[in-house]
Structure formats: C-alpha cells, structure tokens
Design a protein around this motif. Structure first.
Motif, PDB file in Angstrom:
ATOM      1  N   LEU A 231       7.625  -5.079  -0.357  1.00  0.00           N
ATOM      2  CA  LEU A 231       8.827  -5.064  -1.179  1.00  0.00           C
ATOM      3  C   LEU A 231       9.608  -3.798  -0.867  1.00  0.00           C
ATOM      4  O   LEU A 231       9.053  -2.692  -0.832  1.00  0.00           O
TER       5      LEU A 231
ATOM      6  N   LEU B  70       2.439 -16.819   3.165  1.00  0.00           N
ATOM      7  CA  LEU B  70       1.315 -16.568   2.261  1.00  0.00           C
ATOM      8  C   LEU B  70       0.235 -17.617   2.391  1.00  0.00           C
ATOM      9  O   LEU B  70      -0.815 -17.513   1.754  1.00  0.00           O
TER      10      LEU B  70
ATOM     11  N   LEU C  38       6.615 -13.504  -8.418  1.00  0.00           N
ATOM     12  CA  LEU C  38       5.512 -13.327  -7.475  1.00  0.00           C
ATOM     13  C   LEU C  38       4.167 -13.351  -8.191  1.00  0.00           C
ATOM     14  O   LEU C  38       3.197 -13.917  -7.687  1.00  0.00           O
ATOM     15  N   ALA C  39       4.108 -12.754  -9.376  1.00  0.00           N
ATOM     16  CA  ALA C  39       2.848 -12.727 -10.127  1.00  0.00           C
ATOM     17  C   ALA C  39       2.402 -14.133 -10.505  1.00  0.00           C
ATOM     18  O   ALA C  39       1.202 -14.398 -10.647  1.00  0.00           O
TER      19      ALA C  39
ATOM     20  N   LYS D 128      -0.780  -8.471  -3.598  1.00  0.00           N
ATOM     21  CA  LYS D 128       0.413  -8.304  -2.773  1.00  0.00           C
ATOM     22  C   LYS D 128       0.070  -7.688  -1.413  1.00  0.00           C
ATOM     23  O   LYS D 128       0.896  -7.003  -0.808  1.00  0.00           O
ATOM     24  N   GLU D 129      -1.167  -7.923  -0.912  1.00  0.00           N
ATOM     25  CA  GLU D 129      -1.579  -7.336   0.350  1.00  0.00           C
ATOM     26  C   GLU D 129      -0.686  -7.806   1.513  1.00  0.00           C
ATOM     27  O   GLU D 129      -0.445  -7.061   2.475  1.00  0.00           O
ATOM     28  N   LYS D 130      -0.212  -9.032   1.431  1.00  0.00           N
ATOM     29  CA  LYS D 130       0.579  -9.599   2.525  1.00  0.00           C
ATOM     30  C   LYS D 130       2.075  -9.554   2.229  1.00  0.00           C
ATOM     31  O   LYS D 130       2.866 -10.178   2.918  1.00  0.00           O
ATOM     32  N   ILE D 131       2.454  -8.824   1.180  1.00  0.00           N
ATOM     33  CA  ILE D 131       3.856  -8.783   0.768  1.00  0.00           C
ATOM     34  C   ILE D 131       4.360  -7.349   0.832  1.00  0.00           C
ATOM     35  O   ILE D 131       3.703  -6.425   0.329  1.00  0.00           O
TER      36      ILE D 131
ATOM     37  N   GLU E 273       9.162  -9.588  -9.635  1.00  0.00           N
ATOM     38  CA  GLU E 273       7.740  -9.338  -9.897  1.00  0.00           C
ATOM     39  C   GLU E 273       7.129 -10.431 -10.767  1.00  0.00           C
ATOM     40  O   GLU E 273       5.994 -10.845 -10.541  1.00  0.00           O
TER      41      GLU E 273
END
Length: 628
Positions: free
Chosen positions: A507, A540, A495-496, A502-505, A492
């Motif tokens: 987990l 992304l 990624l941040a 995180k619309e395209k991710i 996290e």
C-alpha cells in the motif's frame, strides 16, 4: 347421472331451502346442510369449515359422519392445503385418492379417520366475501364427476346467502337486545325518537326523569318545546335539526326546559335516521343531565381562573393585557430578560423587543385571539444580556371576571427549536441515504442476476456485494457531525474482508483523504470487485502474485482536487487474455469502466496484462471544507 339421481339432488336442494326458511339456528342449518349433501352425493361424511382468526385458521362448524368432537377442530390455513387453495381461487378442488395426492398436504386427522377421497367447494357470502368451504369425504377412492362438482357448487352457492342472512339476523337480535338493555338501564339519560317533522314518537323512561313529561304527555309534542325561549328566538332548534339532516348528527349541548319550567343542562346529540332510499325517517336524541356538574364547574372556574393563570405563568415571562395586546403590566421576569421596564413595555411598547420579522405574525394572532378564545403563537424576543433573539411560545386566556383582560406567559423554546432543526437535518440525511442504498441494492441485484449462470452463483455474488454495501454503511454510521470517511479507511475495511494478511499487498498513499458520502458506495463496490477478482483469480490467488495499490491527490489545471488510484497485479499465472476475462469479472469491469465515469465523473482504465490486472481511477472528491 341417471334421471333418478338428478331428481334426488333436486329434492335435496328443495328440502334444504325449505329447512333454511323455517329455521334461524345457524348450527342446525349447517348440520342439515351436511346431512343432505352427504345423502345427495352418497358419501359417508361431510363438513362445513368456517374461516377463523382473521384468515389464519379454518374451524369445523358442522359435520356429519364424524365423531362429535370433530366440531370445533381448527386447521391452519397454509399454502399447502387444498382447503386454502380452494378458498383463495374460488374453485372446487377434488382429490380422488389421497394416497396419490402430490399437490396438497392432507391433514393427519383425515388420514387417521380413513378418508380416501374428498371434494372441497368454497362458500362465499354476498359481495364475494369468503366464509369457508363445504367438504365431502369418502372412505373409498372415488372419481367425483362433473355432475358432482356442479351440484356441490350449486349447493354452496345457495348456502352462502343463507349463512349471510342468519349472520344479519343474529347481529340485529344482539343489537336490539343491547339497545333495550341500555335504554332501560340508562335512567340518567334522556333517550327519545322524533319523526321527520321533529315530533316525539318514542319517549323512554330516562327522558321522563330528565324532562318531567310522561310518555303519554310527550307523544306528538314538538322537540322545539324542550328548548329555552332565547334559543328558540335565535333559531337554535331549527339549526340543530338542519345540521343533523346535512351532516348526519348535531351536538345538543345547552340548557333545556323541563315540564315545571325549570332548566336542565343536557350534554347530548341528535342523530338523523334515514330510510334505505336515503329519505329522512326521523331523529334519535340522546342526552345526559349534567346540570349540577355544569353549575359546579362554572363556580370553580370563576373562583380559580386567576389563580390558575398565575401559577401557569411561573417561571415564564408573565404579563397582562387588554384587547389586541395592549399591555397593562409586565412581570419582573420580563424586565430581567428583555431589559424593558414595566412602563416601557406598556401599551404596545413590548413590540420593540419582538423580532421585526415576527411582529406582523404576533399582531395577527392577537386579532384572532378573541374569536378563538385564546392567544397561541411563537415569536422571537430580544435578550438584553447579549442582544440575541430567542424563540418563545406565547399563550394567554381571557381572565374570567376581568373585562377585556388577558393574563399570559412567554415560554423559552429556543432549545426545542434547535433540537427540531437538528432532527429535520438528520431526517433529511437519513431519507437521502435510504434512497441511495435502495437504488444501489436494486442495481446490484439486477447486475448480479445478469452475470449469474445459476441461483447459487447469484446467491454467492449478491451476498458478497451486499456485505460490501453493509461495510460502507457501518463506516458511515460511526461518523459524527461534519465527519467524512477517508479513502484509507475504506480500503483497509475492504481488504480486511477479503484477506487475512497483507504479505502480498503493498500500500502506498497518504492517509486522511476525505471522500464525498455519495461517492463512498461506488468506490467501495469498485474496490470490492477488484479485491474479489484478485482473491479468486488474480494476484492474491497465485503463489508468486503481488498486489500494489497506490493513491494520491491530484490537482491538475487548478480544478477540483481528484483522487488518483492505481491498482497493479503482477506474478499471476495462466492469466487469460483481455478478450477472455476471468469468470465473474464482467460486473466489476462494467462498474469501473461505465458506472464510475457516469456517477463520479471519473476517468478510468482497466487492462488485463500477461501477469495480472492493471486498473486506474481518477475521480473528483471533496476535501476538508468541501461540499457534498
């Protein structure tokens, strides 16, 4: 250069040498040096600059052809000045026309004064110690030839030893003056000099006041006559001289005899004086009369020693003993802590409550106590309330006036010991982490250099990777004792740092999988490289792209638990083939395919498909209770 100019310069060198021999005034010599060199090379101006403030400044010490206020002016010794360059390289620096000078920065005051050309020649003292430089200036552009340069170098070579001689003369004069003042004013100090046979040759007023003999009476007298008869019998007079010969100096703190037979206590020393060839020239003896202070201190010590010892023992465990620790009394504090009654601890009974592993150490300390003048050791003492052995610091001094009696204390230092232990563990961990992070950063820099086409590429990539390292260190710094960073926290955080949402991710994995501290840095760099590539070139970065990250624990074959990570990108447009990976992916792929298997014993795959990157990592980890 014609014959006349050569003769003129030879005469300048001769005139300067004669002037330097006649004068001990450094300022006058430097001024004459400037005048003569300006005349010899036919320039209107010249100056001598001296290194000042430990090499940070150059100060104008003497000048000719300049306004008087130029003397004392300071210049910064920066990397862009010809003056600094000349001193550091030891070579002359010539500027024929400052309007065309592109190598160095010319000081503004020289431009404003109309200087058009200049020559710098460094001045070195013996042993190649830099003093400063000689600078000649001309108001017209000028081509200083090889003859000019060699003459200026010769001139500076002569100037260096002259300056060094005057420095030494001034230092000697100052030292002599200070010594004379000290000797004349120090009437409470006996200061005198003896020859190599220890016979008095120089007897100052202070010595006459302390010992009673006049200078005429003391001349030729053996210094041994100042020692008491008992010290001469023991050979203390000879020992003092031999120690001074061997070690350079010897303490002289003892009772001495005065002319009238009375005694004076002197606190002083004897210093061996040597000739340049190392042979002994004589001895300097300096001592202060501290007779009254000595007697007062002795009376106070004898009257207050027992009281001081008792006060120092409270609230510690207090006791009294004879030689070698033979206990004759234990305080109530000792009985409350150990459960031993006074009669039980008597003699050597107190050893029963000392930890068995510490008893030999304690007894060795007692055997050395009389020679050292005190007992000082640490040992563990059994606590009656719970049977635990607690660290104590035992100290004792022999009580004056009480034959063979020692009064001592034992101070609880258990908490201090525990704190020291924790500090040692923390220091070891800090050193371990520091070595690791230095190695990581070194590897990062080398790999980034290898994969960078330009300095800007290197700066951008190295900055991002260094930020990833910093994020890991931030996570580690917030950990308490026995805590670990978990994989989901690490993921996290990474990624941040790369994406705002995180619309395209997607987990998919459990929380709380603890990682080994030494594995975190490598994992973080791998995630960083994958995320960077996805943001710049992969899922992304594509409008229809999608990134799926799955992880779980695996325990195949009954071996150590392992973390399985699956990184899948889809919907990437214009994805290059596996033979032509996206720009910038070389280090990341090398990290995953080579570094992870080597450092973490991991199994990895890295594939570039038609619509994105697919990567898997299977790495052994430590879970709760696992070791690093």
């Amino acid at each position: 250069m014609d014959h006349g100019q050569l003769l003129k310069r030879q005469k300048v060198l001769a005139d300067f040498g004669e002037f330097a021999l006649r004068s001990d005034d450094l300022d006058a010599i430097l001024f004459e040096a400037c005048r003569l060199v300006s005349d010899a090379v036919e320039t209107q101006r010249s100056k001598v600059l001296e290194i000042h403030e430990g090499g940070k400044k150059l100060r104008v010490r003497a000048a000719i052809g300049w306004q008087p206020d130029i003397v004392g002016l300071e210049l910064d010794m920066d990397d862009y000045s010809s003056e600094t360059y000349s001193i550091r390289t030891g070579e002359p620096v010539i500027t024929q026309d400052i309007t065309r000078e592109e190598r160095f920065r010319i000081p503004m005051f020289m431009k404003e004064a109309g200087v058009a050309a200049l020559a710098n020649v460094p001045i070195f003292l013996p042993a190649n110690r830099a003093y400063g430089l000689l600078q000649v200036d001309d108001v017209e552009p000028r081509d200083f030839g090889e003859e000019d340069t060699q003459f200026l170098r010769t001139y500076a070579t002569i100037l260096g030893p002259v300056i060094d001689r005057l420095h030494k003369v001034q230092a000697l004069q100052a030292t002599t003056e200070r010594f004379s003042i000290v000797v004349e004013k120090a009437r409470d100090y006996a200061i005198f000099v003896a020859d190599a046979q220890d016979r008095i040759v120089d007897w100052h007023k202070g010595a006459e006041k302390v010992f009673g003999w006049t200078a005429e009476e003391a001349a030729g007298m053996s210094c041994s006559e100042l020692f008491t008869p008992e010290d001469r019998t023991r050979g203390e007079d000879r020992n003092e001289i031999e120690t001074a010969r061997r070690e350079g100096s010897a303490p002289d703190v003892r009772w001495h005899l005065r002319k009238d037979g009375s005694r004076v206590f002197v606190d002083g020393s004897t210093v061996c004086l040597r000739n340049p060839d190392g042979s002994v020239r004589g001895f300097l003896k300096v001592g202060q009369d501290v007779t009254e202070r000595r007697r007062t201190e002795q009376r106070l010590y004898e009257s207050e020693a027992l009281q001081r010892s008792l006060i120092a023992g409270v609230p510690q465990l207090v006791w009294r003993a004879r030689s070698l620790g033979h206990r004759i009394w234990s305080s109530p504090q000792w009985e409350r802590f150990t459960g031993q009654r006074n009669e039980d601890s008597a003699g050597m009974g107190w050893l029963d409550v000392i930890h068995p592993e510490d008893r030999d150490l304690v007894m060795a300390a007692w055997r050395d106590a009389e020679a050292k003048g005190g007992l000082d050791c640490e040992n563990r003492i059994r606590r009656a309330s719970d049977g635990e052995y607690i660290w104590h610091h035992s100290r004792s001094l022999p009580a004056t006036g009480l034959e063979f009696e020692w009064l001592g204390t034992c101070t609880d230092v258990q908490q201090l010991k525990e704190l020291q232990g924790r500090q040692e563990v923390m220091l070891a961990e800090l050193q371990h982490r520091t070595r690791n992070i230095v190695a990581v950063i070194r590897s990062l820099s080398l790999k980034t250099i290898e994969s960078s086409m330009t300095l800007d590429d290197f700066a951008e990539a190295f900055s991002r990777r260094l930020a990833a390292v910093a994020r890991v260190q931030s996570l580690l710094s917030r950990l308490g004792e026995d805590q670990r960073v978990t994989f989901d926290e690490l993921l996290e955080a990474e990624l941040a740092a790369h994406v705002g949402g995180k619309e395209k991710i997607m987990l998919d994995g459990p929380r709380g999988i603890r990682l080994r501290s030494r594995a975190i840095q490598t994992f973080a760099l791998a995630l960083h490289e994958l995320a960077t590539n996805a943001v710049k070139y992969g899922a992304l970065a594509s409008p229809r792209g999608c990134l799926t990250i799955r992880w779980r624990l695996k325990n195949e074959g009954g071996g150590a638990p392992a973390l399985f990570l699956e990184w899948v990108e889809t919907g990437v447009e214009n994805m290059p083939s596996d033979d032509a990976p996206p720009r910038g992916s070389g280090y990341g792929r090398e990290l995953i395919e080579r570094a992870l298997p080597y450092q973490l014993k991991a199994n990895t795959t890295y594939e570039i498909g038609a619509d994105g990157v697919r990567c898997t990592i299977l790495a052994p980890i430590a879970i709760d209770g696992g070791k690093e």
